[in-house]
Structures are given as C-alpha cells and as structure tokens.
Scaffold this motif. Structure first.
Motif, PDB file in Angstrom:
ATOM      1  N   ALA A   3      -2.046  -2.249   3.893  1.00 55.63           N
ATOM      2  CA  ALA A   3      -0.894  -2.892   4.527  1.00 55.63           C
ATOM      3  C   ALA A   3      -1.300  -4.169   5.262  1.00 55.63           C
ATOM      4  CB  ALA A   3      -0.228  -1.925   5.490  1.00 55.63           C
ATOM      5  N   GLU A 102      -2.859   1.692   5.503  1.00 57.81           N
ATOM      6  CA  GLU A 102      -2.146   2.400   4.435  1.00 57.81           C
ATOM      7  C   GLU A 102      -2.335   1.666   3.101  1.00 57.81           C
ATOM      8  OE1 GLU A 102       0.056   5.798   3.475  1.00 57.81           O
ATOM      9  OE2 GLU A 102      -0.537   5.163   5.480  1.00 57.81           O
ATOM     10  N   ILE A 107       2.173   3.058  -0.046  1.00 62.40           N
ATOM     11  CA  ILE A 107       3.361   2.385   0.504  1.00 62.40           C
ATOM     12  C   ILE A 107       4.463   2.345  -0.549  1.00 62.40           C
ATOM     13  CG2 ILE A 107       4.275   0.262   1.504  1.00 62.40           C
ATOM     14  CD1 ILE A 107       1.441  -0.391   2.449  1.00 62.40           C
TER      15      ILE A 107
END
Length: 228
Positions: A3, A102, A107
């Motif tokens: 992320a 993440e 995701i």
C-alpha cells in the motif's frame, strides 16, 4: 508492492461536522469520488462517497408516493442517511482500513469482497493515505511479470522525496497526482492544470536522487473542474 508504494498520501478528508455542500465542493474541486471522515486525532470514523451525496440529493428533489414507501420500506437509519446535512450523519461508518504494508493483491481482494472503490491506509490507527482502484492498477502495471521490476526501501524514499518536492515547490496540487517507483524507474499519474505543471512534476522527479528514468503519464484537468 505494498500500500505504501501506491497510496495517495495527501488525503482530502473532512470532520464529522462538515456540511454536505462543503463535501460536494471538495469532491468537485479535487476530482475525487469520496472523502474519509476523521476525528481530531486523525482516526478514521467513516467515508462519504458520491453515492451518499446522491442519496441526499435524490431526497431533496423526489418525494415518493405512499405506496412506494410501503414497498421499499423505511427506517430511522435510512431517514438519517437521506436527510442528514453533515458528514457524521450520512457517512458509511467504520470503513475497512489497511496498513501500509498490505500487499496489492490482498487490497484488490478486499475491494472486491466489500464492493468498495477505495480503502483508507492507517498507521497506529491514524490516516496516512488512501488506495483506490486506479492506484492498484498503476501498481500492478509496474510490477507485472514481464517488467522484472520490484520495489525497495530506496524506491519508497525516492517516492516520498518526489512528492515532497512537488508539494513544497511547484504549486501543483499533489493530491491529484500519484507517483510509482520501482528500481528507480518513476511513473507519474494523475491530473494537472496545464503543460507547465506537467513539466514541473517531471523536472521534480528527474532531479530527485536515485531516479533512473521518468515516464510522464499526467493528464489535464477537464474543463469545468478547477481549483476554487
């Protein structure tokens, strides 16, 4: 890729007492489709999307007949959603959030599972970014199997340095752009006002230590969508 490598860091957000008109203006001004709702400690309380606003507008312009109300049903919660005038009243509460580490594939699974278009990124419970579907697609395009590229800690430092330079010295709205870096190769995405701003972001990237190449994919803000 995680992320932290693709998220938008300058997140446009509102507090729970923000008025509907203010939120609508922010969406238009920045060309975004939703804003996180945060408290005084930057903790995410909810999200207000275009859909939430449309529900509010539809209530203002359309009055259902009694039999339509009977068929569709009603509740106190629905009433608040369709009549509320502040973010805390119309937002989707307790949204899904992720950490900076993440992985992109997880995701993507979260967005699909919860049928959402974006997810806030938090650090120690506080908002630090947001990942949208477009962010994901850009990240996947950089790390596709045929590219042979990977992301390192140095790449993240390069990304942070570029965003900081753009934000502090170019006059470009950094919340409208996204920077992807893999093995020193930079991709620029998002919207700017004109050719000068597009070139300014490119120069900022080219002058950043560690950058090997810059691919400038920046587009221009559509007519009628400008800063207020």
């Amino acid at each position: 890729m995680q992320a932290a490598d693709v998220m938008t860091t300058n997140v446009i957000s509102v507090t729970a007492d923000a008025e509907v008109r203010e939120i609508a203006s922010l969406l238009l001004e920045h060309g975004i489709s939703a804003v996180p709702v945060i408290d005084a400690d930057q903790r995410v309380l909810g999200i207000v999307s275009e859909g939430d606003l449309m529900r509010r507008v539809e209530n203002d312009i359309e009055h259902k007949s009694w039999w339509l109300k009977l068929i569709s049903g009603s509740s106190a919660g629905e009433y608040v959603k369709s009549h509320g005038r502040r973010a805390g009243e119309i937002m989707t509460p307790k949204p899904v959030t992720i950490g900076e580490d993440e992985p992109l594939h997880r995701i993507a699974s979260l967005l699909e599972k919860h049928r959402i278009k974006r997810v806030p990124v938090v650090r120690d419970g506080k908002l630090v970014g947001i990942v949208s579907r477009s962010n994901l697609l850009r990240g996947f395009s950089v790390t596709a199997p045929d590219t042979g590229l990977d992301v390192s800690a140095d790449d993240r430092e390069i990304r942070d340095a570029i965003l900081k330079e753009v934000d502090e010295n170019t006059g470009v709205l950094v919340d409208r752009i996204n920077v992807i870096v893999a093995e020193g190769n930079v991709q620029l995405w998002g919207l700017v006002e004109n050719q000068e701003e597009k070139l300014a972001v490119q120069v900022a990237a080219e002058n950043t230590s560690g950058v090997k190449a810059v691919e400038n994919n920046l587009g221009f803000v559509p007519r009628g969508m400008s800063s207020f």
